[in-house]
Design an enzyme around this catalytic site. Structure first.
Site, mmCIF file in Angstrom:
data_model
loop_
_atom_site.group_PDB
_atom_site.id
_atom_site.type_symbol
_atom_site.label_atom_id
_atom_site.label_comp_id
_atom_site.label_asym_id
_atom_site.label_seq_id
_atom_site.Cartn_x
_atom_site.Cartn_y
_atom_site.Cartn_z
ATOM 1 N N TYR A 188 12.667 5.954 -47.080
ATOM 2 C CA TYR A 188 12.549 5.299 -48.517
ATOM 3 C C TYR A 188 12.404 6.517 -49.364
ATOM 4 O O TYR A 188 12.232 7.780 -48.914
ATOM 5 C CB TYR A 188 11.495 4.371 -48.449
ATOM 6 C CG TYR A 188 11.754 3.100 -47.861
ATOM 7 C CD1 TYR A 188 12.791 2.235 -47.770
ATOM 8 C CD2 TYR A 188 10.665 2.672 -46.959
ATOM 9 C CE1 TYR A 188 13.151 1.327 -46.977
ATOM 10 C CE2 TYR A 188 11.045 1.603 -46.081
ATOM 11 C CZ TYR A 188 12.199 0.846 -46.258
ATOM 12 O OH TYR A 188 12.414 -0.352 -45.356
ATOM 13 N N GLN A 433 10.800 -20.843 -17.873
ATOM 14 C CA GLN A 433 11.759 -19.434 -17.654
ATOM 15 C C GLN A 433 10.901 -18.327 -18.315
ATOM 16 O O GLN A 433 11.292 -17.111 -17.880
ATOM 17 C CB GLN A 433 12.897 -19.660 -18.559
ATOM 18 C CG GLN A 433 13.804 -20.853 -17.977
ATOM 19 C CD GLN A 433 15.148 -20.711 -18.896
ATOM 20 O OE1 GLN A 433 15.934 -19.869 -19.147
ATOM 21 N NE2 GLN A 433 15.060 -21.791 -19.614
HETATM 22 P P1 FAD Z 1 12.187 -23.966 -19.518
HETATM 23 O O1 FAD Z 1 11.506 -22.741 -19.928
HETATM 24 O O2 FAD Z 1 13.361 -23.937 -18.564
HETATM 25 O O3 FAD Z 1 11.098 -25.138 -18.613
HETATM 26 C C1 FAD Z 1 11.643 -26.117 -18.248
HETATM 27 C C2 FAD Z 1 10.521 -26.476 -17.107
HETATM 28 O O4 FAD Z 1 10.621 -28.017 -16.731
HETATM 29 C C3 FAD Z 1 10.474 -25.703 -15.937
HETATM 30 O O5 FAD Z 1 9.149 -25.335 -15.951
HETATM 31 C C4 FAD Z 1 10.792 -26.631 -14.870
HETATM 32 O O6 FAD Z 1 10.242 -26.444 -13.463
HETATM 33 C C5 FAD Z 1 10.452 -28.257 -15.497
HETATM 34 N N1 FAD Z 1 10.871 -29.332 -14.914
HETATM 35 C C6 FAD Z 1 12.540 -29.640 -15.046
HETATM 36 N N2 FAD Z 1 12.649 -30.971 -14.555
HETATM 37 C C7 FAD Z 1 11.262 -31.523 -14.032
HETATM 38 C C8 FAD Z 1 11.048 -32.748 -13.622
HETATM 39 N N3 FAD Z 1 11.724 -33.786 -13.330
HETATM 40 N N4 FAD Z 1 9.799 -32.875 -13.352
HETATM 41 C C9 FAD Z 1 8.841 -31.763 -13.756
HETATM 42 N N5 FAD Z 1 9.014 -30.700 -14.113
HETATM 43 C C10 FAD Z 1 10.471 -30.464 -14.400
HETATM 44 N N6 FAD Z 1 14.080 -16.413 -24.690
HETATM 45 C C11 FAD Z 1 13.674 -15.759 -25.961
HETATM 46 O O7 FAD Z 1 13.606 -16.301 -26.698
HETATM 47 N N7 FAD Z 1 13.508 -14.462 -25.921
HETATM 48 C C12 FAD Z 1 13.756 -13.655 -24.554
HETATM 49 O O8 FAD Z 1 13.295 -12.549 -24.817
HETATM 50 C C13 FAD Z 1 13.980 -14.390 -23.423
HETATM 51 N N8 FAD Z 1 14.104 -13.697 -22.297
HETATM 52 C C14 FAD Z 1 14.374 -14.382 -21.211
HETATM 53 C C15 FAD Z 1 14.317 -13.737 -20.197
HETATM 54 C C16 FAD Z 1 14.966 -14.356 -18.847
HETATM 55 C C17 FAD Z 1 15.129 -13.438 -17.523
HETATM 56 C C18 FAD Z 1 15.115 -15.785 -18.863
HETATM 57 C C19 FAD Z 1 15.531 -16.726 -17.754
HETATM 58 C C20 FAD Z 1 15.173 -16.562 -19.958
HETATM 59 C C21 FAD Z 1 14.634 -15.816 -21.300
HETATM 60 N N9 FAD Z 1 14.625 -16.489 -22.642
HETATM 61 C C22 FAD Z 1 14.207 -15.797 -23.638
HETATM 62 C C23 FAD Z 1 14.879 -17.660 -22.801
HETATM 63 C C24 FAD Z 1 13.692 -18.642 -22.687
HETATM 64 O O9 FAD Z 1 12.855 -18.630 -21.637
HETATM 65 C C25 FAD Z 1 14.190 -20.051 -22.741
HETATM 66 O O10 FAD Z 1 15.117 -20.479 -24.112
HETATM 67 C C26 FAD Z 1 13.100 -21.111 -22.686
HETATM 68 O O11 FAD Z 1 12.352 -20.895 -21.587
HETATM 69 C C27 FAD Z 1 13.433 -22.651 -22.800
HETATM 70 O O12 FAD Z 1 12.110 -23.250 -22.794
HETATM 71 P P2 FAD Z 1 12.148 -24.840 -22.028
HETATM 72 O O13 FAD Z 1 10.908 -25.199 -22.346
HETATM 73 O O14 FAD Z 1 13.182 -25.715 -22.926
HETATM 74 O O15 FAD Z 1 12.645 -24.773 -20.822
#
Ligand code: FAD
Ligand code: NAP
Ligand code: SF4
Length: 695
Positions: A188, A433
């Protein structure tokens, strides 16, 4: 140090909680909220929203707040226009009485919330980085990242800039601020006078270092003259600018002494110019990586010195202060993540701190995209007047299925409001995740988010049912009033001939180490997960995010000898990957373009240095014993790889929701289960929080 010891945290963090006497006033502790552009500055109701935002942080016990940067005049700031191009009244400038009246709203709110919390206005003249056709600078040198070529200031113009800084500080004092911080770093205006690259003048403002320092020193001198003795004046110095040929250590020390002499009551150390190519705040940067540099500055002056960058928890802040690296610790993004960080530390509730994971996804990436800043782990940040919740009047019995970020955020808010929440997950641990993300070198901070949610589940007495994959009938039988389906995603299996071949590995197995990975690897899909998996399989040894020395070597920084800029003549030490990797995508855009603006470049640089081959415009044809067959520009090519890792995006996991609908159960669908395309944790947590605030 003289810490209060009436709360558990005061004894645990004695340096952090010792007051600081500035002579005319006292800071209640050593924690400062650092300056951040919030995007509220430009909104029509910006002052009301800033007042609420800063007041919450003041009530959260922070010692002093530095506001987002406010320009002392038109040419130093952003030219903000409406859709027709007409200039809009902008709160990001302070040079009129009318604007001063707006700022009064902010200072009153902060002092009302906590009379012993100080608030300083940051005066930020962007110089050559101003997004403004009228940008000015010492010489007409366009920055690598600047939008316009600045006009060279003449003698009269220089006097005007100095006078504008002094007048802005006077107005800040009239508006009720306790002080100002003047930014003399980052590329800046003030900093461009300091280095020869951007200051090519031959008059009294250029040439010798004494001349190049003159502008900064004069600004401080005239500001001090204008505001009198009893007002905090902080100078933000580039203690290591990370520029080839940047400032030498001797020049920095001279400047620190000169601004102290000119009237600065504190010096705040900044690291990096924005155009430099060393990450200084991304999650791959080790905690407190730069505080050793601050310690050197501290040895040169007698005023208190502030340090910053990747200090995100009270134990880190305490160690920095106990080691004598600084007198005060500035945390900026951690105050977005948790307004009550300091209060929780004081009350011995460290486990409840919602930690900044340094992802930049909702703060800096938003700021650069012109969107209102917020926080991935705390969507209320900068939305204090629009996203609120209180105790529910109709408590419900709610099942949340899925303990990923979406389910956890929902369960936290709903249970805090008084609903009875039962949380199910098929896995034995919460986090979804994030349990994969935390295994990627450089993403260790993701552990903290899981730790925070674990503490919230206990605090709000959520009934935990881990290791249980539930189906619709079980939920009906349990008689819940409402079900929230947060079951996340399934990895997409692309329609490629041979996708079932033995050499194909899904990203979950690759991260968990469930299947061997060969010496020659093709990664299909170059989104966030493709890059993370490539980082994981090309990384060797300890994560440099956990080791300052390793980090310095990897990025070519010399903390010990401090050559010019900290980087001049220092070559990065690259650990070439043992395996050969091709990271590929179908799009014809450069690989990695879709990654976050403020962090994507760091990932591209690192993987390029490790020798990862980035391939775009690929058409996948077949996987077989000889490898991956593709077409590139219509020409057949075979990558003779022994492993193909699939990172080709995801599809929603919503079978449970469909079954619940068939049974007529009241249910919501959130997170990846709702929409997998472009779904990240920021969107998942934000959506879940809004829904739980309203249930
Ligand atoms: P999830 O995290 O997928 O959780 C869903 C959960 O539901 C799981 O624990 C599963 O076991 C459970 N489940 C499913 N079905 C059932 C059932 N019938 N009964 C009981 N349990 C069940 N996002 C970012 O914003 N920044 C990042 O830097 C980033 N880095 C990432 C790096 C990696 C390697 C990965 C894989 C993902 C990354 N993400 C990142 C993405 C982020 O983790 C996801 O967007 C987020 O976790 C989605 O959240 P969610 O709660 O919708 O689903
Ligand atoms: P993503 O970012 O959408 O990337 C998916 C990749 O797969 C793209 O490269 C895409 O590129 C490719 N692809 C899509 N469909 C395909 C098909 N049918 N066949 C072959 N390739 C296909 O998704 P992600 O990497 O799975 O990440 C999931 C979410 O987590 C994203 O929202 C991401 O932002 C987030 N995340 C963020 C970070 C971070 O550091 N901020 C890190 C990890 C994850 P082409 O279509 O060009 O081939
Ligand atoms: Fe920290 Fe990420 Fe929140 Fe920004 S968005 S404050 S980096 S956790």
């Amino acid at each position: 140090m003289n810490a209060k010891i009436d709360l558990p945290g005061h004894a645990q963090y004695p340096h952090l909680f010792s007051p600081l006497d500035l002579g005319h006033t006292q800071l209640r502790n050593r924690c400062i909220m650092g300056s951040m552009h919030t995007g509220l500055e430009e909104l029509p109701d910006g002052f009301e929203r800033m007042a609420a935002f800063y007041a919450e942080r003041a009530a959260g016990d922070v010692g002093m707040i530095i506001t987002g940067g406010i320009s002392p005049n038109e040419e130093g700031g952003m030219a903000i226009t409406d859709e027709q191009g007409n200039p809009l009244a902008s709160a990001s400038k302070l040079n009129t009485q009318e604007e001063a009246a707006g700022h009064r709203m902010v200072t009153d709110a902060v002092h009302e919330a906590a009379p012993d919390c100080k608030i300083c206005l940051q005066i930020l003249h962007m110089g050559a980085l101003a997004y403004n056709e009228g940008a000015v600078a010492p010489s007409p040198v366009r920055s690598r990242i600047g939008a316009f070529s600045p006009a060279e200031l003449d003698e009269e113009g220089i006097e005007k800039q100095i006078a504008d800084h002094a007048y802005c500080a006077t107005l800040a004092k009239q508006s009720g601020y306790d002080g100002v911080e003047i930014i003399g770093s980052a590329g800046y205006l003030l900093s461009t006078f300091l280095v020869e690259k951007t200051n090519q003048r031959t008059d009294q403002w250029g040439g010798s270092y004494e001349n190049r320092m003159r502008f900064s020193v004069e600004v401080i001198r005239r500001v001090r003259e204008a505001v009198g003795k009893d007002f905090i004046v902080i100078f933000r110095i580039a203690a290591m600018d990370m520029l080839e040929g940047g400032m030498s250590w001797e020049e920095i020390a001279l400047l620190a002494k000169a601004v102290e002499q000119a009237g600065a009551s504190m010096i705040s150390t900044h690291f990096v110019w924005h155009e430099a190519q060393v990450p200084t705040i991304a999650t791959m940067v080790p905690r407190r990586a730069f505080t050793g540099v601050t310690k050197r500055v501290r040895g040169e002056v007698s005023v208190p010195v502030i340090t910053s960058n990747r200090i995100n928890m009270p134990d880190v802040a305490e160690a920095v202060l106990a080691d004598g690296d600084a007198d005060l610790v500035s945390m900026a993004r951690p105050m977005l993540a948790d307004a009550e960080l300091v209060k929780k530390a004081a009350e011995g509730r460290t486990e409840e701190i919602n930690t900044c994971i340094a992802c930049n996804q909702a703060c800096l990436d938003h700021a650069f995209a012109g969107k209102t800043t917020s926080c991935l782990v705390n969507p209320r940040a900068c939305h204090e007047t629009v996203l609120n919740w209180g105790p529910t009047e109709q408590p419900k019995n709610i099942a949340v299925v899925g303990a990923g970020p979406a389910g956890l955020a929902y369960a936290t808010v709903a249970a805090e409001r008084g609903h009875a929440v039962t949380l199910y997950d098929a896995a034995d641990e919460i986090g979804g995740q994030f349990n994969l993300a935390k295994q990627v070198p450089g993403k260790e901070e993701f552990h903290e988010t899981i730790r925070y949610y674990r503490a919230m589940m206990t605090k709000y007495q959520v009934t935990m049912c881990l290791g249980q994959r539930v189906d619709a009938q079980a939920l009906v039988d349990a008689g819940f009033d409402h079900v929230v389906v947060a079951t996340g995603i399934s990895p997409r299996a692309p329609d490629i001939s041979g996708i079932d071949h033995d050499k194909v590995v899904g990203y979950i197995d690759a991260i968990r180490g469930n299947k061997p990975i060969g010496e020659k690897v093709a990664v299909i899909g170059a989104g966030g997960i493709g890059f993370d998996v490539t980082e994981l399989i090309t990384h060797q040894g300890k994560s440099s995010a956990l080791d300052i020395e390793l980090f310095a070597k990897e990025w070519g920084v010399d903390f010990d000898n401090h050559p010019r800029g900290g980087v001049t003549g220092v070559e990065p030490v690259v650990n070439k990957a043992d395996r050969e990797v091709w990271l590929m995508q179908r799009k014809d855009t450069p690989v990695g373009r879709g990654l976050g603006k403020t962090t994507g470049w760091t990932k591209r640089i690192l993987l390029n240095r490790r020798g990862v081959n980035m391939v775009n415009a690929v058409e996948y044809v077949r996987i077989d014993d000889s490898g991956l067959h593709v077409l590139i520009g219509g020409q057949p090519k075979t990558f003779e790889v022994d492993t193909v890792i699939i990172c080709a995006g995801q599809v929603p996991e919503r079978g449970l929701y469909d079954d619940l609908m068939i049974k007529g159960v009241s249910a919501d669908l959130i997170g990846g289960a709702f929409e997998a395309v472009e779904l990240d944790a920021k969107t998942a947590i934000n959506q879940a929080t809004h829904l739980a605030a309203a249930v």
